[in-house]
Design an enzyme around this catalytic site. Structure first.
Site, PDB file in Angstrom:
ATOM      1  N   LYS A 151      47.306 123.898  33.279  1.00 60.19           N
ATOM      2  CA  LYS A 151      46.141 124.602  32.803  1.00 60.19           C
ATOM      3  C   LYS A 151      45.212 123.844  32.354  1.00 60.19           C
ATOM      4  O   LYS A 151      45.427 122.597  31.438  1.00 60.19           O
ATOM      5  CB  LYS A 151      46.990 124.869  31.996  1.00 60.19           C
ATOM      6  CG  LYS A 151      47.660 126.760  31.567  1.00 60.19           C
ATOM      7  CD  LYS A 151      48.548 127.364  31.398  1.00 60.19           C
ATOM      8  CE  LYS A 151      48.763 127.999  31.526  1.00 60.19           C
ATOM      9  NZ  LYS A 151      50.637 129.004  30.924  1.00 60.19           N
ATOM     10  N   GLU A 153      63.212 126.380  36.843  1.00 55.03           N
ATOM     11  CA  GLU A 153      63.236 125.631  35.329  1.00 55.03           C
ATOM     12  C   GLU A 153      63.548 126.687  34.353  1.00 55.03           C
ATOM     13  O   GLU A 153      62.952 128.371  34.859  1.00 55.03           O
ATOM     14  CB  GLU A 153      61.601 125.074  34.875  1.00 55.03           C
ATOM     15  CG  GLU A 153      60.692 126.459  34.818  1.00 55.03           C
ATOM     16  CD  GLU A 153      59.685 125.624  33.834  1.00 55.03           C
ATOM     17  OE1 GLU A 153      60.147 125.500  32.609  1.00 55.03           O
ATOM     18  OE2 GLU A 153      58.614 125.320  34.010  1.00 55.03           O
TER      19      GLU A 153
HETATM   20  N1  PSU Z   1      52.390 125.078  31.198  1.00 60.33           N
HETATM   21  C1  PSU Z   1      52.539 126.384  31.365  1.00 60.33           C
HETATM   22  N2  PSU Z   1      53.599 127.112  31.645  1.00 60.33           N
HETATM   23  C2  PSU Z   1      54.951 126.591  30.949  1.00 60.33           C
HETATM   24  C3  PSU Z   1      55.190 125.196  30.438  1.00 60.33           C
HETATM   25  C4  PSU Z   1      53.857 124.347  31.214  1.00 60.33           C
HETATM   26  O1  PSU Z   1      51.615 127.071  31.959  1.00 60.33           O
HETATM   27  O2  PSU Z   1      55.885 127.195  30.840  1.00 60.33           O
HETATM   28  C5  PSU Z   1      56.467 124.193  30.028  1.00 60.33           C
HETATM   29  C6  PSU Z   1      56.383 123.883  31.344  1.00 60.33           C
HETATM   30  O3  PSU Z   1      58.533 124.194  31.344  1.00 60.33           O
HETATM   31  C7  PSU Z   1      56.494 122.315  31.081  1.00 60.33           C
HETATM   32  C8  PSU Z   1      56.594 122.052  29.914  1.00 60.33           C
HETATM   33  O4  PSU Z   1      57.246 121.187  31.383  1.00 60.33           O
HETATM   34  O5  PSU Z   1      56.112 123.557  29.177  1.00 60.33           O
HETATM   35  C9  PSU Z   1      56.121 120.984  29.169  1.00 60.33           C
HETATM   36  O6  PSU Z   1      56.161 120.669  27.728  1.00 60.33           O
HETATM   37  P1  PSU Z   1      55.256 118.921  27.352  1.00 60.33           P
HETATM   38  O7  PSU Z   1      53.610 119.568  27.311  1.00 60.33           O
HETATM   39  O8  PSU Z   1      55.748 119.286  25.542  1.00 60.33           O
HETATM   40  O9  PSU Z   1      55.745 118.093  27.773  1.00 60.33           O
END
Ligand code: PSU
Ligand code: MN
Length: 345
Positions: A198, A52
């Site tokens: 996380k 990604e």
């Molecule tokens: N969690 C992490 N590092 C990240 C992300 C999540 O520890 O870089 C990023 C990933 O790209 C994930 C996105 O798909 O954040 C999720 O965002 P949201 O919670 O807005 O869906």
């Protein structure tokens, strides 16, 4: 024009790869440009690992983000796989990026949109705007949800990331649940390798939603579901595997049954990195969450804000752990991709 023609040729030959195995199949979109290296690997059934780009643009700071992305690609290449980092440039989904393109994604933070499934069509359409604005960008970094749906479209079997999005704490009032989870439920060709979830999120609720969506959660050489910075969240994955071969067997059983639902492999951070951070990170997480609430941060900005604050508060400690675990995931992802492709030889 020559590049566009070459890419059209590649897409039409890739369409035959995509359509060879199933009777119901739709040809690939003309909005996707696949690098020659990735294209060749896909056609020859060589192992490809998708990556990604939100982790580059919004998950880490410059220049560590670019350094990490390139090192992850090198780990995958050195194992004999082909890395396929995915992002959106000027009206095209791009699969397989150059060093310069990765550098752009890492450097231009504020000018790179965070793109999940819902944002793909708008950002592609923005390419036709005479002048992009901060609200209508042409450059996009794909989250787990967008990367996963694109990798799945291309039948790239393995996708490696750091941590996935999930159910946020207090989601019962905010309704903040990442579209990564819905996408995981849909991914029938691609599995995701991560280091768990996380603790900025509610890990228990995240696992409940994954269960509801029918996603198989797999501990990699562990029966504890990891919590990204730490090896044990206190929750259990739905199953476990003890090797890449066992992982490939599991994926094969899913494919063979045409279950059309996703598999999430959770690989715990290597022990030597866990010690450095564990409890300390939890304190910073609580503080970052309080700040986000006070500043009324919402929607797609929540996760990047929390990640950034935790990096700042830990003075880079969390960043080095983050980099170490992504690289470890890349090793495991490559091993699984190789085990899978050798099953079909
Ligand atoms: N969690 C992490 N590092 C990240 C992300 C999540 O520890 O870089 C990023 C990933 O790209 C994930 C996105 O798909 O954040 C999720 O965002 P949201 O919670 O807005 O869906
Ligand atoms: Mn969200």
């Amino acid at each position: 024009a020559a590049a566009a023609a070459a890419s059209r040729r590649r897409i039409s030959s890739l369409n035959s790869h995509l359509c060879s195995s199933s009777s119901s199949c739709s040809p690939l979109s003309s909005r996707i440009i696949i690098s020659e290296r990735v294209q060749n690997a896909l056609q020859n059934n060589e192992p490809v690992v998708a990556l990604e780009s939100t982790i580059i643009s919004h998950g880490m700071s410059y220049p560590e983000n670019c350094k990490c992305a390139l090192e992850v690609e090198d780990i995958i290449s050195s194992k004999g796989c082909v890395p396929a980092t995915i992002a959106i440039f000027d009206g095209y989904v791009r699969v397989g990026l150059s060093k310069g393109e990765i550098d752009t994604l890492g450097k231009e933070g504020a000018f790179v949109a965070k793109v999940s499934r819902r944002d793909i069509a708008p950002i592609l359409a923005n390419a036709s705007l005479p002048e992009p604005s901060l609200r209508r960008l042409k450059l996009g970094a794909t989250t787990v949800s967008a990367t996963l749906l694109l990798a799945d479209m291309l039948k790239i079997p393995v996708f490696v990331t750091g941590g996935i999005g999930g159910v946020h704490r207090e989601a019962e009032t905010t309704f903040d649940i990442s579209s990564d989870l819905t996408e995981l439920s849909r991914a029938k060709n691609t599995v995701v390798i991560c280091a768990g979830v996380k603790s900025i999120l509610d890990i228990g609720k995240t696992l409940e939603v994954l269960e509801t969506l029918g996603v198989t959660t797999v501990g990699y050489k562990t029966d504890a579901f990891p919590a990204f910075f730490t090896r044990d969240s206190g929750f259990k994955p739905s199953t476990l595997v003890n090797s890449a071969t066992e992982a490939a067997n599991l994926i094969h059983a899913r494919n063979n049954m045409r279950l059309n639902s996703g598999i999430l492999f959770a690989v715990p951070v290597p022990e030597e990195f866990e010690k450095a951070t564990g409890a300390e990170i939890e304190r910073y997480t609580t503080k970052a969450l309080r700040e986000a609430k006070k500043r009324k941060i919402s929607g797609r900005d929540v996760t990047p804000f929390l990640l950034k604050r935790i990096f700042e508060l830990s003075k880079g400690k969390s960043l080095s752990t983050n980099i170490a675990l992504v690289k470890n995931n890349a090793q495991v992802g490559a091993d699984i991709a190789i085990a899978l492709s050798s099953m079909f030889r």
